[in-house]
Design a protein around this motif. Structure first.
Motif, short mmCIF file in Angstrom:
data_model
loop_
_atom_site.label_atom_id
_atom_site.label_comp_id
_atom_site.label_asym_id
_atom_site.label_seq_id
_atom_site.Cartn_x
_atom_site.Cartn_y
_atom_site.Cartn_z
N THR B 173 22.80 60.18 2.15
CA THR B 173 23.73 60.45 3.24
C THR B 173 25.15 60.22 2.74
OG1 THR B 173 23.16 58.20 3.85
CG2 THR B 173 22.22 59.96 5.17
N LYS B 174 26.08 60.88 3.35
CA LYS B 174 27.47 60.70 2.94
C LYS B 174 27.95 59.34 3.44
CE LYS B 174 28.42 64.59 0.85
NZ LYS B 174 27.19 64.27 0.11
N MET B 175 28.32 58.49 2.53
CA MET B 175 28.74 57.14 2.91
C MET B 175 29.88 56.69 2.03
SD MET B 175 25.55 54.67 3.51
CE MET B 175 24.41 54.87 4.85
N SER B 176 30.63 55.74 2.53
CA SER B 176 31.71 55.16 1.73
C SER B 176 31.10 54.28 0.63
CB SER B 176 32.60 54.29 2.62
OG SER B 176 31.87 53.17 3.06
N ALA B 177 31.91 54.01 -0.39
CA ALA B 177 31.42 53.19 -1.51
C ALA B 177 30.98 51.81 -1.03
CB ALA B 177 32.53 53.05 -2.57
N GLU B 178 31.70 51.25 -0.04
CA GLU B 178 31.32 49.91 0.47
C GLU B 178 29.96 49.98 1.16
OE1 GLU B 178 34.98 50.72 2.23
OE2 GLU B 178 34.78 51.14 0.09
N ASP B 179 29.74 51.05 1.91
CA ASP B 179 28.45 51.15 2.61
C ASP B 179 27.30 51.34 1.63
OD1 ASP B 179 29.52 50.72 5.07
OD2 ASP B 179 29.69 52.84 5.62
N VAL B 180 27.54 52.13 0.58
CA VAL B 180 26.51 52.30 -0.44
C VAL B 180 26.18 50.95 -1.07
CG1 VAL B 180 25.97 53.34 -2.68
CG2 VAL B 180 27.11 54.70 -0.93
N GLU B 181 27.23 50.18 -1.37
CA GLU B 181 27.05 48.86 -1.97
C GLU B 181 26.30 47.92 -1.02
OE1 GLU B 181 27.20 47.66 -4.82
OE2 GLU B 181 26.90 45.57 -4.22
N ARG B 182 26.63 48.01 0.26
CA ARG B 182 25.94 47.18 1.25
C ARG B 182 24.44 47.53 1.28
NH1 ARG B 182 24.72 48.32 5.93
NH2 ARG B 182 25.98 50.21 6.04
N CYS B 183 24.13 48.84 1.21
CA CYS B 183 22.73 49.26 1.21
C CYS B 183 22.02 48.80 -0.06
CB CYS B 183 22.62 50.78 1.32
SG CYS B 183 23.08 51.39 2.95
N ARG B 184 22.74 48.87 -1.18
CA ARG B 184 22.13 48.45 -2.43
C ARG B 184 21.75 46.97 -2.35
NH1 ARG B 184 22.86 45.80 -6.74
NH2 ARG B 184 24.92 45.11 -6.06
N ALA B 185 22.71 46.15 -1.90
CA ALA B 185 22.44 44.72 -1.78
C ALA B 185 21.30 44.47 -0.80
CB ALA B 185 23.71 43.99 -1.35
N GLY B 186 21.32 45.19 0.32
CA GLY B 186 20.28 45.03 1.33
C GLY B 186 18.91 45.41 0.78
N LEU B 187 18.88 46.49 0.01
CA LEU B 187 17.61 46.95 -0.55
C LEU B 187 17.07 45.94 -1.57
CD1 LEU B 187 15.50 49.20 -0.78
CD2 LEU B 187 16.93 50.30 -2.51
N TRP B 188 17.96 45.46 -2.43
CA TRP B 188 17.53 44.49 -3.45
C TRP B 188 16.95 43.25 -2.77
CZ3 TRP B 188 17.70 48.56 -5.60
CH2 TRP B 188 18.26 48.89 -6.83
N SER B 189 17.62 42.76 -1.71
CA SER B 189 17.08 41.54 -1.10
C SER B 189 15.81 41.87 -0.31
CB SER B 189 18.13 40.79 -0.27
OG SER B 189 18.55 41.58 0.80
N TYR B 190 15.73 43.08 0.24
CA TYR B 190 14.48 43.45 0.90
C TYR B 190 13.33 43.46 -0.12
CZ TYR B 190 10.84 45.69 3.53
OH TYR B 190 9.64 45.93 4.13
N LEU B 191 13.58 44.02 -1.30
CA LEU B 191 12.53 44.07 -2.32
C LEU B 191 12.13 42.66 -2.76
CD1 LEU B 191 13.63 47.13 -4.49
CD2 LEU B 191 11.76 47.02 -2.82
N ASP B 192 13.11 41.75 -2.87
CA ASP B 192 12.79 40.35 -3.18
C ASP B 192 11.83 39.78 -2.14
OD1 ASP B 192 14.16 39.93 -5.50
OD2 ASP B 192 16.03 39.33 -4.51
N GLU B 193 12.20 39.99 -0.87
CA GLU B 193 11.35 39.47 0.22
C GLU B 193 9.96 40.08 0.16
OE1 GLU B 193 13.08 40.26 4.07
OE2 GLU B 193 15.05 39.69 3.29
N LEU B 194 9.92 41.39 -0.09
CA LEU B 194 8.64 42.09 -0.13
C LEU B 194 7.75 41.52 -1.23
CD1 LEU B 194 7.19 44.56 1.22
CD2 LEU B 194 8.07 45.94 -0.66
N ILE B 195 8.33 41.30 -2.40
CA ILE B 195 7.56 40.77 -3.51
C ILE B 195 7.07 39.36 -3.17
CG2 ILE B 195 7.72 39.97 -5.93
CD1 ILE B 195 9.65 42.39 -6.38
N GLU B 196 7.93 38.55 -2.58
CA GLU B 196 7.51 37.19 -2.19
C GLU B 196 6.39 37.25 -1.15
OE1 GLU B 196 7.90 34.62 -3.90
OE2 GLU B 196 9.14 35.96 -5.11
#
Ligand code: HEM
Ligand code: SF4
Lengths: 70, 399
Positions: B173-196
């Protein structure tokens, strides 16, 4: 005299593309890790074309086919 | 390479949208062509099938592009390499083998009914929604992400949240660089939680299996490597497959006589899917970036100098020394060893899954909608400028 073929497959080179299993399911199978195994190293003539094609298409050339007089 | 000509800009534009770029036709006149990547850096494109296939298995080319001074694809190279991960043999092969277990033909065929089920649910929703529908949004994106969620053991209730994070991070989706970064951080922590969560309560999903292997295998993946592979599956498996589903349907609908043939005989679908893959409608060779560790001589004597950045051309699928009438879409082609999934030890781990999803999508859509058609003139299908994958941003269809 008809010519048979002899198939060998090197599981150590196999990268689990599964291509050969779909191309020639009567001849190739996979172990629990997905690495190639042979069901029939001397397949009957109706499978020869598929086997040659599988050998040509293997991404790591893990399948060898040679002619064998029978 | 001493090339006096200025580098051509890469990837090549598809203009008009359903016509193979002119560049694809004369590309192989030279075995090595200097191209300019979206970042502005240059790379050498190896153009001929024979060389491409040989070089995919040549250890003098390294996939550790984040460890060597390799040209960048984009100014921010995040998606394409991590210096912490060794992507060359021998270590890499052991890691890869742990992951590819989940992708054997038998394991994938067990998933086929689920793929049909998801496809059916998406088409039910299409039926209930407005017409024309955007095939990308209604079908092509949701299908592969739901299958990956299932494989990774993402709880169904998290599917939408998960997809929003992935879409944002992949800039679907078309997003600002900050929003992309926010999603990246959110995804990484979601994956951490999922693995745990899977560590605490293992299931029969891929993450649980990787964890299980980890406790028994001396070659175990570190937590970091485990994360890396889960990310790689998402990055490599989602937008690629979605793009191919959408673009290949657009191309098919533009060739009604082929659609008619398929409807008469659905056993032709796998061959059609393979041929549409050969056309590599949505992609480019950006996935096959390599760094040359030594001088490498090509079959015509041209030399790839040590230290150069190399791409192995997927346009070699149009090499007429290998493919007869390469620019013709021939769904009955039998000798179709195209380079769309690469070759050699990095051959796409998800190729059989992608094939299955494409087969189910093609057959499912054609069966369900006997009058399926493009709802806009084909000239209006737009590819986003500067994207890595040249999929259409939308594929409006009616039925
Ligand atoms: C039509 C869809 C797809 C296309 C065109 C595609 C293409 C590719 C290509 C060209 C490579 C090789 C990259 C290289 O040589 O460095 C690759 C690697 C990979 N792909 Fe795919 N892919 C697709 C779908 C998938 C799916 C569905 C998955 C898994 C869910 C997947 C997972 C992977 C992984 C894990 C690798 C890395 C393998 C390695 O480095 O050893 N891909 N893909
Ligand atoms: S075609 Fe080659 S790499 Fe693929 S499964 Fe068979 S032996 Fe393995």
């Amino acid at each position: 005299m008809s010519t048979g073929i002899r198939v060998t497959a090197d599981a150590g080179r196999c990268v689990v593309s599964s291509l050969c299993v779909y191309r020639a399911p009567a001849v190739f199978d996979q172990d629990d890790d997905g690495h190639v195994t042979l069901l029939d190293p001397r397949p009957p003539v109706e499978h020869h074309e598929a086997v040659w094609r599988a050998a040509r298409g293997c991404p790591t050339r893990a399948i060898q086919v040679e002619f064998e007089p029978s | 390479m001493s090339s006096s000509s200025t580098p051509v800009s890469y990837p090549f534009a598809w203009d008009p949208p359903l016509a193979v770029p002119d560049r694809w036709r004369d590309l192989r006149d030279r075995s090595l062509v200097e191209v300019q990547l979206p970042s502005g850096d240059t790379a050498l494109l190896v153009t001929r099938y024979r060389d491409v296939r040989a070089l995919f298995s040549d250890r003098r080319l390294s996939r550790n592009t984040a460890r060597y001074p390799t040209s960048r694809i984009s100014p921010n190279n995040d998606l394409f390499g991590d210096p912490e991960i060794d992507s060359d043999p021998p270590r890499y092969l052991d890691e890869r083998a742990i992951v590819t277990r989940a992708f054997s033909a038998r394991r994938l065929e067990a998933l086929r009914p689920l793929v049909w089920q998801v496809a059916g649910e998406l088409m039910d929703a299409m039926d209930a929604g407005p017409r024309p529908a955007d095939l990308m949004e209604a079908f092509a994106f949701p299908l592969p992400i739901r299958i990956i969620c299932h494989m990774l053991g993402v709880p169904p209730g998290d599917n939408d949240r998960f997809r929003a994070l992935v879409d944002g991070f992949m800039s679907v989706t078309k997003m600002s660089a900050e929003d992309v970064e926010r999603c990246r951080a959110g995804l990484w922590s979601y994956l951490d939680e999922l693995i745990e969560a899977h560590r605490a309560a293992p299931g029969d999903d891929l993450i649980s299996e990787l964890i299980r292997v980890n406790t028994t295998d001396p070659n175990a993946l570190s937590d970091y490597q485990l994360q890396h592979w889960v990310r790689t599956l998402l990055i490599a498996g989602y937008v690629t497959t979605a793009s191919q589903i959408g673009t290949s349907m657009a191309v098919l609908l533009n060739q009604p006589h082929i659609v008619e043939e398929l409807r008469q005989d659905f056993s032709l679908v796998p061959g059609a899917v393979e041929e549409l893959l050969r056309f590599q409608l949505m992609g480019a060779s950006l996935g096959s970036l390599r760094y040359a560790l030594a001088d490498i001589e090509l079959s015509d004597g041209a030399v790839v100098p040590a230290g150069s950045t190399v791409m192995l051309s997927v346009e070699s699928n149009m090499d007429d020394t290998v493919f007869e009438n390469p620019f013709e879409l021939d769904i009955r082609r039998t000798e179709n060893h195209h380079m769309t999934f690469g070759s050699g030890i990095h051959y796409c781990a998800g190729a059989a899954l992608a094939r299955m999803e494409l087969q189910v999508s093609t057959e499912g859509l054609l069966r369900r909608y006997p009058k399926l058609r493009l709802a806009v003139p084909k000239e209006e299908l737009a590819r986003p400028a500067g994207g890595f994958l040249a999929a259409f941003s939308a594929v409006p269809v009616d039925w």
